[in-house]
Design a protein around this motif. Structure first.
Motif, PDB file in Angstrom:
ATOM      1  N   VAL A   1       0.861  -1.185   0.000  1.00 43.56           N
ATOM      2  CA  VAL A   1       0.000   0.000   0.000  1.00 43.56           C
ATOM      3  C   VAL A   1       0.897   1.235   0.000  1.00 43.56           C
ATOM      4  CG1 VAL A   1      -1.799   1.295   1.209  1.00 43.56           C
ATOM      5  CG2 VAL A   1      -1.792  -1.215   1.298  1.00 43.56           C
ATOM      6  N   PHE A   2       0.717   2.076  -1.007  1.00 42.88           N
ATOM      7  CA  PHE A   2       1.414   3.356  -1.057  1.00 42.88           C
ATOM      8  C   PHE A   2       0.471   4.432  -0.525  1.00 42.88           C
ATOM      9  CE2 PHE A   2       3.268   1.521  -5.148  1.00 42.88           C
ATOM     10  CZ  PHE A   2       4.379   1.010  -4.505  1.00 42.88           C
ATOM     11  N   ILE A   3       1.019   5.398   0.187  1.00 41.44           N
ATOM     12  CA  ILE A   3       0.229   6.552   0.604  1.00 41.44           C
ATOM     13  C   ILE A   3       0.476   7.656  -0.414  1.00 41.44           C
ATOM     14  CG2 ILE A   3      -0.292   8.215   2.411  1.00 41.44           C
ATOM     15  CD1 ILE A   3      -0.985   5.239   3.106  1.00 41.44           C
ATOM     16  N   GLY A   4      -0.561   7.949  -1.178  1.00 43.64           N
ATOM     17  CA  GLY A   4      -0.477   8.959  -2.223  1.00 43.64           C
ATOM     18  C   GLY A   4      -0.913  10.315  -1.712  1.00 43.64           C
ATOM     19  N   SER A   5      -1.392  11.132  -2.615  1.00 42.37           N
ATOM     20  CA  SER A   5      -1.876  12.463  -2.268  1.00 42.37           C
ATOM     21  C   SER A   5      -2.838  12.943  -3.344  1.00 42.37           C
ATOM     22  CB  SER A   5      -0.718  13.452  -2.173  1.00 42.37           C
ATOM     23  OG  SER A   5      -1.200  14.778  -2.047  1.00 42.37           O
ATOM     24  N   GLY A   6      -3.878  13.617  -2.910  1.00 45.10           N
ATOM     25  CA  GLY A   6      -4.810  14.233  -3.844  1.00 45.10           C
ATOM     26  C   GLY A   6      -4.135  15.270  -4.721  1.00 45.10           C
ATOM     27  N   ALA A   7      -2.979  15.764  -4.294  1.00 42.47           N
ATOM     28  CA  ALA A   7      -2.240  16.743  -5.093  1.00 42.47           C
ATOM     29  C   ALA A   7      -1.866  16.185  -6.454  1.00 42.47           C
ATOM     30  CB  ALA A   7      -0.978  17.182  -4.343  1.00 42.47           C
ATOM     31  N   ALA A   8      -1.711  14.866  -6.553  1.00 42.76           N
ATOM     32  CA  ALA A   8      -1.327  14.250  -7.822  1.00 42.76           C
ATOM     33  C   ALA A   8      -2.381  14.447  -8.900  1.00 42.76           C
ATOM     34  CB  ALA A   8      -1.064  12.759  -7.625  1.00 42.76           C
TER      35      ALA A   8
ATOM     36  N   LEU B   1       3.806   7.331  -7.779  1.00 39.84           N
ATOM     37  CA  LEU B   1       3.349   6.189  -6.987  1.00 39.84           C
ATOM     38  C   LEU B   1       2.165   5.509  -7.653  1.00 39.84           C
ATOM     39  CD1 LEU B   1       3.593   7.554  -3.338  1.00 39.84           C
ATOM     40  CD2 LEU B   1       5.332   6.395  -4.720  1.00 39.84           C
ATOM     41  N   ARG B   2       1.286   6.297  -8.237  1.00 40.48           N
ATOM     42  CA  ARG B   2       0.144   5.738  -8.964  1.00 40.48           C
ATOM     43  C   ARG B   2       0.640   4.885 -10.129  1.00 40.48           C
ATOM     44  NH1 ARG B   2      -3.440   2.988  -9.965  1.00 40.48           N
ATOM     45  NH2 ARG B   2      -5.329   3.551 -11.053  1.00 40.48           N
TER      46      ARG B   2
ATOM     47  N   PRO C   1      -5.089  10.009   0.722  1.00 48.13           N
ATOM     48  CA  PRO C   1      -5.791  10.876   1.671  1.00 48.13           C
ATOM     49  C   PRO C   1      -5.756  12.327   1.199  1.00 48.13           C
ATOM     50  CG  PRO C   1      -3.622  10.323   2.520  1.00 48.13           C
ATOM     51  CD  PRO C   1      -3.765   9.631   1.194  1.00 48.13           C
ATOM     52  N   ALA C   2      -6.735  13.067   1.625  1.00 45.29           N
ATOM     53  CA  ALA C   2      -6.747  14.517   1.437  1.00 45.29           C
ATOM     54  C   ALA C   2      -7.642  15.099   2.510  1.00 45.29           C
ATOM     55  CB  ALA C   2      -7.250  14.891   0.045  1.00 45.29           C
ATOM     56  N   ALA C   3      -7.376  16.324   2.869  1.00 48.29           N
ATOM     57  CA  ALA C   3      -8.182  17.039   3.868  1.00 48.29           C
ATOM     58  C   ALA C   3      -8.224  16.285   5.202  1.00 48.29           C
ATOM     59  CB  ALA C   3      -9.587  17.302   3.338  1.00 48.29           C
ATOM     60  N   ILE C   4      -7.049  15.820   5.638  1.00 50.75           N
ATOM     61  CA  ILE C   4      -6.945  15.095   6.898  1.00 50.75           C
ATOM     62  C   ILE C   4      -6.380  16.039   7.952  1.00 50.75           C
ATOM     63  CG2 ILE C   4      -5.889  13.102   8.070  1.00 50.75           C
ATOM     64  CD1 ILE C   4      -7.975  12.438   5.833  1.00 50.75           C
ATOM     65  N   ASP C   5      -7.005  16.064   9.113  1.00 54.46           N
ATOM     66  CA  ASP C   5      -6.569  16.915  10.216  1.00 54.46           C
ATOM     67  C   ASP C   5      -5.328  16.286  10.854  1.00 54.46           C
ATOM     68  OD1 ASP C   5      -6.372  18.845  12.127  1.00 54.46           O
ATOM     69  OD2 ASP C   5      -8.215  18.345  13.174  1.00 54.46           O
ATOM     70  N   ALA C   6      -4.190  16.629  10.296  1.00 55.60           N
ATOM     71  CA  ALA C   6      -2.921  16.052  10.738  1.00 55.60           C
ATOM     72  C   ALA C   6      -1.978  17.170  11.180  1.00 55.60           C
ATOM     73  CB  ALA C   6      -2.305  15.255   9.598  1.00 55.60           C
ATOM     74  N   ALA C   7      -0.872  16.770  11.753  1.00 55.70           N
ATOM     75  CA  ALA C   7       0.105  17.734  12.262  1.00 55.70           C
ATOM     76  C   ALA C   7       0.616  18.672  11.170  1.00 55.70           C
ATOM     77  CB  ALA C   7       1.263  16.986  12.907  1.00 55.70           C
ATOM     78  N   ALA C   8       0.591  18.238   9.920  1.00 56.12           N
ATOM     79  CA  ALA C   8       1.099  19.065   8.822  1.00 56.12           C
ATOM     80  C   ALA C   8       0.355  20.400   8.709  1.00 56.12           C
ATOM     81  CB  ALA C   8       0.999  18.306   7.504  1.00 56.12           C
ATOM     82  N   PHE C   9      -0.884  20.460   9.160  1.00 56.20           N
ATOM     83  CA  PHE C   9      -1.634  21.715   9.091  1.00 56.20           C
ATOM     84  C   PHE C   9      -0.986  22.810   9.936  1.00 56.20           C
ATOM     85  CE2 PHE C   9      -5.458  19.461   7.431  1.00 56.20           C
ATOM     86  CZ  PHE C   9      -5.717  20.323   6.380  1.00 56.20           C
ATOM     87  N   ALA C  10      -0.222  22.432  10.944  1.00 59.07           N
ATOM     88  CA  ALA C  10       0.417  23.419  11.816  1.00 59.07           C
ATOM     89  C   ALA C  10       1.426  24.274  11.057  1.00 59.07           C
ATOM     90  CB  ALA C  10       1.093  22.724  12.990  1.00 59.07           C
ATOM     91  N   ASP C  11       1.999  23.742   9.975  1.00 58.69           N
ATOM     92  CA  ASP C  11       3.017  24.458   9.208  1.00 58.69           C
ATOM     93  C   ASP C  11       2.457  25.258   8.041  1.00 58.69           C
ATOM     94  OD1 ASP C  11       4.954  23.335  10.866  1.00 58.69           O
ATOM     95  OD2 ASP C  11       5.199  21.581   9.559  1.00 58.69           O
ATOM     96  N   LEU C  12       1.154  25.218   7.851  1.00 59.30           N
ATOM     97  CA  LEU C  12       0.539  25.892   6.708  1.00 59.30           C
ATOM     98  C   LEU C  12       0.058  27.287   7.108  1.00 59.30           C
ATOM     99  CD1 LEU C  12      -1.329  22.820   5.238  1.00 59.30           C
ATOM    100  CD2 LEU C  12       0.792  23.844   4.451  1.00 59.30           C
ATOM    101  N   PRO C  13      -0.214  28.131   6.130  1.00 60.36           N
ATOM    102  CA  PRO C  13      -0.627  29.508   6.431  1.00 60.36           C
ATOM    103  C   PRO C  13      -1.889  29.561   7.296  1.00 60.36           C
ATOM    104  CG  PRO C  13      -0.159  29.240   4.089  1.00 60.36           C
ATOM    105  CD  PRO C  13      -0.128  27.872   4.695  1.00 60.36           C
ATOM    106  N   PRO C  14      -2.028  30.614   8.106  1.00 61.93           N
ATOM    107  CA  PRO C  14      -3.229  30.762   8.940  1.00 61.93           C
ATOM    108  C   PRO C  14      -4.491  30.722   8.086  1.00 61.93           C
ATOM    109  CG  PRO C  14      -1.593  32.447   9.470  1.00 61.93           C
ATOM    110  CD  PRO C  14      -1.092  31.719   8.256  1.00 61.93           C
TER     111      PRO C  14
END
Length: 164
Positions: free
Chosen positions: A54-61, A78-79, A101-114
């Motif tokens: 199982v690869f973890i992709g991104s909706g960004a692709a 990866l696809r 995954p996309a739109a997941i409430d993860a720690a990465a949101f802490a580094d994104l713009p307000p």
């Protein structure tokens, strides 16, 4: 080994094509593509026949959002791996899938713009961000015998944000 989940993720936020350097390109592709490729290659002899990758992709692709050119391309790779390795590994019955995954409430949101987190949540059709447990549950499905007839797919777990 029955299951391999490749969950590498390096990215550069808001890096337009004109700002991409050889170093930033290599850093993202090195982790997301090269790292995934060689992890699977080195562990392949340890995978049992009938195993699941199982690869973890991104909706960004799939989205084409500005500033994600290198990250999105690395996750699109990866696809491609899942499609080609599904046929390469079929004699061993090894299934290869992507969980996106996309739109997941993860720690990465802490580094994104307000406000980014709130704006993202407002665009999700189910009306909220997902949580990491929902990604883990989907990964368990793809890893389990419950998905024994599922291979070569990209499973979006995104509350519908990448679908509508």
């Amino acid at each position: 080994m029955d299951v391999l989940v490749a969950s590498a993720g390096a990215w550069m936020w808001n890096e337009p094509i004109g700002d991409v350097t050889e170093e930033s390109f290599d850093a993202v592709f090195g982790v997301n593509v090269r790292g995934t490729f060689f992890t699977v290659q080195k562990l392949l002899p340890l995978l049992s026949d009938g195993a699941s990758i199982v690869f973890i992709g991104s909706g960004a692709a799939d989205k084409g959002d500005p500033g994600t050119t290198v990250y999105a391309a690395s996750k699109a790779a990866l696809r491609s791996f899942a499609r080609t390795w599904t046929t390469d590994l079929k004699q061993r019955g090894i299934r290869v899938n992507v969980l996106t995954p996309a739109a997941i409430d993860a720690a990465a949101f802490a580094d994104l713009p307000p406000g980014f987190k709130e704006r993202t949540a407002s665009r999700v059709p189910v009306g909220r961000l997902g949580d990491e447990y929902e990604i883990a549950t989907a990964a368990l499905f793809l890893a389990s015998a419950d998905s024994s007839f599922v291979t070569g797919i990209d499973l979006p777990v995104d509350g519908g944000i990448g679908q509508v």
